[in-house]
Write a protein that holds these residues in place. Structure first.
Motif, PDB file in Angstrom:
ATOM      1  N   ALA A   1      -3.366  -7.475  -0.696  1.00 54.71           N
ATOM      2  CA  ALA A   1      -3.036  -5.921  -0.242  1.00 54.71           C
ATOM      3  C   ALA A   1      -3.761  -5.249  -1.400  1.00 54.71           C
ATOM      4  CB  ALA A   1      -1.921  -5.639   0.104  1.00 54.71           C
ATOM      5  N   SER A   2      -3.409  -5.725  -2.470  1.00 58.04           N
ATOM      6  CA  SER A   2      -3.830  -4.778  -3.726  1.00 58.04           C
ATOM      7  C   SER A   2      -4.030  -5.960  -4.941  1.00 58.04           C
ATOM      8  CB  SER A   2      -2.899  -3.891  -4.087  1.00 58.04           C
ATOM      9  OG  SER A   2      -1.655  -4.495  -4.355  1.00 58.04           O
ATOM     10  N   ASP A   3      -4.682  -5.441  -5.923  1.00 59.53           N
ATOM     11  CA  ASP A   3      -5.092  -6.324  -7.081  1.00 59.53           C
ATOM     12  C   ASP A   3      -4.552  -5.195  -8.264  1.00 59.53           C
ATOM     13  OD1 ASP A   3      -5.456  -8.624  -8.490  1.00 59.53           O
ATOM     14  OD2 ASP A   3      -7.493  -8.263  -8.651  1.00 59.53           O
ATOM     15  N   ILE A   4      -3.341  -5.463  -8.745  1.00 59.13           N
ATOM     16  CA  ILE A   4      -2.712  -4.421  -9.552  1.00 59.13           C
ATOM     17  C   ILE A   4      -2.127  -5.103 -10.998  1.00 59.13           C
ATOM     18  CG2 ILE A   4      -2.916  -2.588  -8.141  1.00 59.13           C
ATOM     19  CD1 ILE A   4       0.128  -2.955  -7.813  1.00 59.13           C
TER      20      ILE A   4
ATOM     21  N   GLU B   1       1.595  -1.124 -12.793  1.00 57.68           N
ATOM     22  CA  GLU B   1       1.360  -0.649 -11.654  1.00 57.68           C
ATOM     23  C   GLU B   1       2.231  -1.129 -10.435  1.00 57.68           C
ATOM     24  OE1 GLU B   1      -3.381   0.474 -11.595  1.00 57.68           O
ATOM     25  OE2 GLU B   1      -2.932  -1.602 -11.687  1.00 57.68           O
TER      26      GLU B   1
ATOM     27  N   LYS C   1       5.738   0.484  -7.499  1.00 57.20           N
ATOM     28  CA  LYS C   1       5.731   0.372  -6.015  1.00 57.20           C
ATOM     29  C   LYS C   1       7.196   0.123  -5.404  1.00 57.20           C
ATOM     30  CE  LYS C   1       1.098   0.459  -5.900  1.00 57.20           C
ATOM     31  NZ  LYS C   1       0.335   1.625  -5.242  1.00 57.20           N
TER      32      LYS C   1
ATOM     33  N   PHE D   1       0.265  -8.157  -4.303  1.00 57.87           N
ATOM     34  CA  PHE D   1      -0.449  -7.503  -5.731  1.00 57.87           C
ATOM     35  C   PHE D   1      -1.350  -7.893  -6.266  1.00 57.87           C
ATOM     36  CE2 PHE D   1       4.224  -6.657  -5.260  1.00 57.87           C
ATOM     37  CZ  PHE D   1       4.275  -5.420  -4.792  1.00 57.87           C
ATOM     38  N   GLY D   2      -2.076  -9.420  -5.698  1.00 54.96           N
ATOM     39  CA  GLY D   2      -3.148  -9.785  -6.310  1.00 54.96           C
ATOM     40  C   GLY D   2      -3.046 -11.080  -7.058  1.00 54.96           C
TER      41      GLY D   2
ATOM     42  N   PRO E   1       2.062  -3.347   1.038  1.00 56.83           N
ATOM     43  CA  PRO E   1       0.985  -2.192   0.445  1.00 56.83           C
ATOM     44  C   PRO E   1      -0.094  -2.109   1.208  1.00 56.83           C
ATOM     45  CG  PRO E   1       1.878  -3.357  -1.387  1.00 56.83           C
ATOM     46  CD  PRO E   1       2.205  -4.329  -0.118  1.00 56.83           C
ATOM     47  N   LYS E   2      -0.613  -0.957   1.647  1.00 54.98           N
ATOM     48  CA  LYS E   2      -1.914  -0.835   2.352  1.00 54.98           C
ATOM     49  C   LYS E   2      -3.046  -0.539   1.414  1.00 54.98           C
ATOM     50  CE  LYS E   2       0.384   1.263   6.523  1.00 54.98           C
ATOM     51  NZ  LYS E   2       0.447   2.666   7.227  1.00 54.98           N
TER      52      LYS E   2
END
Length: 402
Positions: free
Chosen positions: A207-210, A214, A218, A341-342, A401-402
């Motif tokens: 969904a994300s790569d943070i 960061e 969330k 989160f990646g 997460p989008k």
């Protein structure tokens, strides 16, 4: 080292986690050790709380320094810590050196090895994050059964001091195995592409790569973190008090049989890790978490019936179901961090989610105190069910997460 078939790395990871996971054999080991030390349940249970806390700290340190330190060094450091830790613990005359040797040193070693395996070996399987997490962590779960059985077999009841020799032998064996395995800690090159199976399937993108900084902003992270604390607490309460629960119902049953029954938690923990990991890949986090909580409550109900009726067969079933349920937590931790989160900062992000065990590990001490107060392990079972129900409430707020 030349890159090998990626399943070779998976096998090595399972072996390392088999060694690192022996801290989960504390329920059986602690019971044997206490024939010599003869202390109350609460201070003895604190050993497990310490080892879980130090496991998390070791995992966190390895995550923070993941991009600066070769994971091979963490495995070598774990080998030294296990060697020294078990030797120190074997010299204890009370609980103090047990806290230092088994709790602090072995706990740190377990955390270093755990993070090194999960961040290195799982990187070979970007297409099977749930499944590989389950397979790797199966070694961590099965360790309790294998080590518990061996430990009881070589430490007869007739010799309360035999555990000290066993600890010294274990120190050397673990050291040698981890040193050999450390040479296989190699990450895939930047051009690595997972081999395609029979069916061509696109790899699910996160969904994300943070970064960790960061991630902690969330709400999804913190809600999942609380959920992991609660469900881990249910599992750790059962694991830490399993030997006592079995003995409360199975009075007169041989120690070897009790160790086998307690070991069922470990066996089905390992099986649960693979199944729940695969379920995560196919059905996603919601189905995986819901099913896990349902199975936990079912285990609690079965164990309540066992304690009320005195039916040892229900203890066996309860441990099987409870071990299977607890097996769902750790692969979900790993897979959800990767999916939400990646992978770029996986080592650090994963180590942060694992710190939930620092808080969850107090379930062992609380369960010990509840037993000392009530003289019944029924309190442990009600605690398991209570935290699982609370976990379901928290789960309702978790969103990818989008």
């Amino acid at each position: 080292m030349k890159q090998l078939n990626r399943w070779v790395y998976a096998i090595v990871g399972v072996i390392v986690l088999l060694m690192a996971g022996l801290v989960y054999a504390w329920s059986v080991m602690g019971s044997v050790i206490n024939r010599d030390l003869n202390v109350e349940q609460a201070p003895l249970s604190l050993t497990f709380t310490i080892v879980m806390a130090m496991f998390c700290i070791g995992c966190l340190i390895a995550g923070i320094l993941a991009k600066k330190v070769n994971p091979k060094l963490y495995v070598l450091l774990a080998a030294v810590l296990f060697l020294v830790g078990f030797l120190v613990a074997s010299m204890t005359t009370g609980v103090a050196l047990l806290y230092v040797g088994f709790g602090i040193l072995a706990g740190l070693g377990s955390g270093f090895a755990y993070n090194a395996v999960m961040s290195t070996m799982s990187s070979w399987f970007p297409d099977k994050q749930g499944l590989i997490s389950g397979i790797l962590l199966m070694g961590f779960g099965l360790s309790s059964f294998i080590v518990g059985k061996l430990f009881v077999a070589v430490t007869p009841e007739s010799n309360p001091l035999a555990w000290r020799t066993t600890f010294r032998v274990m120190a050397v064996v673990i050291f040698v195995i981890l040193v050999i395995c450390s040479f296989f800690f190699v990450k895939p090159g930047p051009d690595f592409v997972p081999p395609e199976g029979g069916k061509k399937k696109a790899v699910r993108q996160p969904a994300s790569d943070i970064t960790a900084g960061e991630m902690v902003k969330k709400p999804a992270f913190w809600l999942y973190y609380v959920w992991a604390i609660l469900i881990s607490a249910a599992g750790l309460a059962l694991v830490s008090q399993a030997n006592g629960i079995a003995n409360q119902v199975g009075t007169g049953i041989a120690a070897g049989t009790i160790a086998t029954v307690v070991g069922l938690i470990s066996i089905f923990n390992g099986i649960g890790r693979v199944i729940f990991g695969g379920l995560f890949d196919k059905k996603g986090y919601q189905m995986t978490m819901i099913l896990d909580m349902i199975v936990f409550v079912a285990a609690g109900v079965i164990l309540i019936m066992a304690l009320k009726t005195g039916a040892f067969a229900l203890i066996v079933v309860g441990f099987i179901v409870g071990g299977f349920a607890y097996g769902g937590v750790t692969p979900t931790n790993s897979a959800i961090i990767s999916d939400f989160f990646g992978r770029s900062n996986y080592a650090m992000n994963f180590s942060l989610i694992n710190t939930n065990l620092i808080i969850a590990s107090f379930a062992s001490t609380i369960a010990g105190k509840l037993y000392d107060a009530s003289q019944s392990y029924m309190s442990t079972i009600f605690m398991m069910i209570g935290v699982t129900v609370a976990g379901f409430v928290v789960f309702l707020g978790i969103r990818r997460p989008k």
